[in-house]
Design a protein around this motif. Structure first.
Motif, PDB file in Angstrom:
ATOM      1  N   ASN A  68       0.428  -0.701   0.289  1.00 15.46           N
ATOM      2  CA  ASN A  68       0.131   0.533  -0.288  1.00 15.46           C
ATOM      3  C   ASN A  68       0.727   0.862  -0.145  1.00 15.46           C
ATOM      4  N   ASN A  69       1.973   1.201   0.670  1.00 13.73           N
ATOM      5  CA  ASN A  69       3.209   2.965   1.128  1.00 13.73           C
ATOM      6  C   ASN A  69       3.331   2.716  -0.051  1.00 13.73           C
ATOM      7  N   ALA A  70       4.087   1.345  -1.521  1.00 18.64           N
ATOM      8  CA  ALA A  70       4.872   1.619  -2.363  1.00 18.64           C
ATOM      9  C   ALA A  70       3.667   2.461  -3.848  1.00 18.64           C
ATOM     10  N   LEU A  71       2.389   1.517  -3.067  1.00 21.94           N
ATOM     11  CA  LEU A  71       1.401   2.508  -4.132  1.00 21.94           C
ATOM     12  C   LEU A  71       1.202   3.602  -4.247  1.00 21.94           C
ATOM     13  N   HIS A  72       0.819   3.755  -2.871  1.00 25.03           N
ATOM     14  CA  HIS A  72       1.170   5.722  -3.416  1.00 25.03           C
ATOM     15  C   HIS A  72       1.774   6.228  -2.806  1.00 25.03           C
ATOM     16  N   GLU A  73       3.561   5.814  -3.409  1.00 26.82           N
ATOM     17  CA  GLU A  73       4.242   6.712  -3.472  1.00 26.82           C
ATOM     18  C   GLU A  73       4.872   6.704  -5.304  1.00 26.82           C
ATOM     19  N   LEU A  74       4.542   5.609  -5.505  1.00 28.82           N
ATOM     20  CA  LEU A  74       3.716   5.328  -7.040  1.00 28.82           C
ATOM     21  C   LEU A  74       3.597   6.578  -7.967  1.00 28.82           C
ATOM     22  N   TYR A  75       2.298   6.144  -7.044  1.00 26.43           N
ATOM     23  CA  TYR A  75       1.198   7.670  -7.725  1.00 26.43           C
ATOM     24  C   TYR A  75       1.817   8.456  -7.306  1.00 26.43           C
ATOM     25  N   GLN A  76       1.958   8.970  -6.843  1.00 28.11           N
ATOM     26  CA  GLN A  76       2.549  10.162  -5.894  1.00 28.11           C
ATOM     27  C   GLN A  76       3.991  10.936  -7.233  1.00 28.11           C
ATOM     28  N   GLU A  77       4.465   9.529  -7.251  1.00 30.20           N
ATOM     29  CA  GLU A  77       5.438   9.861  -8.374  1.00 30.20           C
ATOM     30  C   GLU A  77       4.993  10.046 -10.381  1.00 30.20           C
ATOM     31  N   GLN A  78       4.305   9.080  -9.880  1.00 32.24           N
ATOM     32  CA  GLN A  78       3.013   9.237 -11.675  1.00 32.24           C
ATOM     33  C   GLN A  78       3.413   8.483 -11.822  1.00 32.24           C
ATOM     34  N   THR A  79       4.484   7.651 -11.610  1.00 32.02           N
ATOM     35  CA  THR A  79       4.940   6.116 -12.010  1.00 32.02           C
ATOM     36  C   THR A  79       3.462   5.195 -12.761  1.00 32.02           C
ATOM     37  N   MET A  80       3.127   5.289 -12.057  1.00 33.84           N
ATOM     38  CA  MET A  80       1.055   4.310 -12.068  1.00 33.84           C
ATOM     39  C   MET A  80       1.056   5.531 -13.214  1.00 33.84           C
ATOM     40  N   LYS A  81       0.749   6.912 -13.538  1.00 32.96           N
ATOM     41  CA  LYS A  81       0.306   7.090 -14.511  1.00 32.96           C
ATOM     42  C   LYS A  81       1.342   6.525 -16.091  1.00 32.96           C
ATOM     43  N   SER A  82       2.619   6.800 -15.891  1.00 34.32           N
ATOM     44  CA  SER A  82       3.306   6.345 -17.040  1.00 34.32           C
ATOM     45  C   SER A  82       2.371   4.760 -17.116  1.00 34.32           C
ATOM     46  N   ILE A  83       2.501   4.074 -16.076  1.00 34.27           N
ATOM     47  CA  ILE A  83       2.340   2.727 -16.382  1.00 34.27           C
ATOM     48  C   ILE A  83       1.066   2.421 -16.992  1.00 34.27           C
ATOM     49  N   SER A  84       0.038   3.254 -17.008  1.00 37.03           N
ATOM     50  CA  SER A  84      -1.502   3.213 -17.154  1.00 37.03           C
ATOM     51  C   SER A  84      -1.290   3.768 -18.704  1.00 37.03           C
ATOM     52  N   GLU A  85      -0.913   4.745 -19.307  1.00 38.90           N
ATOM     53  CA  GLU A  85      -0.745   5.500 -20.256  1.00 38.90           C
ATOM     54  C   GLU A  85      -0.036   4.775 -21.444  1.00 38.90           C
ATOM     55  N   LYS A  86       1.105   4.035 -20.729  1.00 39.63           N
ATOM     56  CA  LYS A  86       1.872   2.188 -22.189  1.00 39.63           C
ATOM     57  C   LYS A  86       0.415   1.695 -22.068  1.00 39.63           C
ATOM     58  N   TRP A  87      -0.350   1.548 -21.084  1.00 35.11           N
ATOM     59  CA  TRP A  87      -0.811  -0.140 -22.022  1.00 35.11           C
ATOM     60  C   TRP A  87      -2.542   0.201 -21.814  1.00 35.11           C
ATOM     61  N   PHE A  88      -2.695   1.206 -21.437  1.00 34.86           N
ATOM     62  CA  PHE A  88      -4.242   1.404 -21.464  1.00 34.86           C
ATOM     63  C   PHE A  88      -4.034   3.128 -22.821  1.00 34.86           C
ATOM     64  N   GLY A  89      -3.939   3.619 -22.788  1.00 32.99           N
ATOM     65  CA  GLY A  89      -3.195   4.645 -23.877  1.00 32.99           C
ATOM     66  C   GLY A  89      -4.287   6.203 -23.103  1.00 32.99           C
ATOM     67  N   VAL A  90      -4.429   6.091 -21.607  1.00 31.64           N
ATOM     68  CA  VAL A  90      -5.178   7.116 -20.808  1.00 31.64           C
ATOM     69  C   VAL A  90      -4.348   6.696 -19.722  1.00 31.64           C
ATOM     70  N   ASP A  91      -4.733   7.255 -18.226  1.00 35.08           N
ATOM     71  CA  ASP A  91      -4.616   7.387 -17.559  1.00 35.08           C
ATOM     72  C   ASP A  91      -5.702   6.707 -16.108  1.00 35.08           C
ATOM     73  N   ASN A  92      -5.465   5.842 -16.151  1.00 34.40           N
ATOM     74  CA  ASN A  92      -6.864   4.913 -15.276  1.00 34.40           C
ATOM     75  C   ASN A  92      -6.342   4.694 -13.763  1.00 34.40           C
ATOM     76  N   SER A  93      -5.297   4.767 -13.517  1.00 33.85           N
ATOM     77  CA  SER A  93      -4.497   4.354 -11.948  1.00 33.85           C
ATOM     78  C   SER A  93      -5.078   5.663 -11.054  1.00 33.85           C
ATOM     79  N   VAL A  94      -5.545   4.745  -9.781  1.00 33.56           N
ATOM     80  CA  VAL A  94      -6.445   4.647  -8.453  1.00 33.56           C
ATOM     81  C   VAL A  94      -5.336   4.915  -7.143  1.00 33.56           C
ATOM     82  N   ASP A  95      -5.634   6.468  -6.283  1.00 32.02           N
ATOM     83  CA  ASP A  95      -4.885   6.317  -5.832  1.00 32.02           C
ATOM     84  C   ASP A  95      -5.722   6.048  -4.153  1.00 32.02           C
ATOM     85  N   ASP A  96      -6.109   4.602  -3.463  1.00 30.98           N
ATOM     86  CA  ASP A  96      -7.045   4.802  -2.463  1.00 30.98           C
ATOM     87  C   ASP A  96      -6.181   4.727  -1.066  1.00 30.98           C
ATOM     88  N   LYS A  97      -4.940   5.419  -0.977  1.00 34.51           N
ATOM     89  CA  LYS A  97      -4.943   5.981   0.476  1.00 34.51           C
ATOM     90  C   LYS A  97      -5.106   6.398   1.375  1.00 34.51           C
TER      91      LYS A  97
END
Length: 266
Positions: A237-266
């Motif tokens: 959970n801590n790592a997911l939150h950090e990755l969201y804040q760092e926009q790493t999740m955004k980058s991964i989402s755009e790579k696979w979906f073409g849009v940012d579908n990431s969610v920060d649930d912390k």
């Protein structure tokens, strides 16, 4: 002898369940420097094998990014998706991480991380079948994946789709289901939207498919783990939150979906 054998087996099952509910394995994972993740390696775009055999996908990238923060290697293990909770409980794997949907039924035996992605179940058909709503599946054959959240929703809320369907076929993978849909052996497929969108987008005849929501509730994708693994859950959970804040999740989402579908649930 039969009674003694049955008693020993029951005791063994009880011990496995107790261990899964109480043992915190984070120190063991750190010591071996490896976490084992169970997945269905045909679930595009979450975790799947390319033609060269390489394992890729949204969840593959995200899992590696999470454990990179702790210097821990990730070992992905292909499992029978219908047996995923058993594999987890028995200790064959440490995590279920492959487009795994939170549900009350699963929460009875599995602990979940925070939500990192949203999903929904949709009906996919070929346009030539002229199926434009759930009621048009009257007398038709539907495909489902064994052990999936879609199958559970189909069973739990029969008035949305099941009441119309003549019969259903369960598949080990959605790849097999799409083969039958394309061949006309089934007329509809209840499937995760993330899979359907990616699969259809990459088909030469993508315009021949119809995708439609039919009222199933939105779903939350999360990581599944044993209830005793409280430290592991906190670390993820801590790592997911950090990755969201760092926009790493955004980058991964755009790579696979073409849009940012990431969610920060912390």
């Amino acid at each position: 002898m039969v009674l003694l054998t049955a008693t020993v087996m029951l005791s063994g099952c009880t011990n496995v369940k107790k261990r899964a509910n109480t043992a915190d394995t984070w120190s063991m994972i750190k010591q071996r420097n490896k976490v084992i993740i169970g997945l269905d390696d045909s679930f595009v775009p979450m975790g799947f094998r390319e033609k060269n055999g390489q394992l890729v996908g949204y969840d593959i990238d995200l899992a590696r990014a999470v454990f990179k923060k702790y210097g821990i290697k990730v070992d992905f293990q292909t499992i029978d998706w219908s047996m995923k909770e058993t594999e987890l409980r028995n200790g064959t794997i440490d995590l279920i991480w492959n487009g795994y949907t939170k549900s009350p039924a699963r929460a009875k035996t599995v602990a979940f991380s925070n939500t990192y992605l949203k999903n929904e179940q949709i009906l996919v058909t070929k346009k030539k079948e002229q199926i434009k709503q759930a009621a048009d599946m009257q007398g038709k054959v539907l495909g489902l994946q064994s052990g999936s959240s879609g199958y559970q929703s189909y069973v739990d809320t029969p008035k949305l789709l099941k009441q119309y369907v003549k019969s259903s076929v369960q598949y080990d993978t959605f790849n097999d289901a799409f083969l039958d849909l394309n061949a006309g052996r089934i007329q509809g497929l209840l499937i995760d939207s993330v899979y359907a969108n990616y699969y259809i987008k990459h088909q030469n005849d993508s315009a021949s498919y119809r995708e439609m929501p039919i009222g199933f509730p939105k779903e939350d994708f999360a990581v599944g783990m044993r209830k005793g693994d409280k430290t592991l859950r906190l670390k993820i959970n801590n790592a997911l939150h950090e990755l969201y804040q760092e926009q790493t999740m955004k980058s991964i989402s755009e790579k696979w979906f073409g849009v940012d579908n990431s969610v920060d649930d912390k």
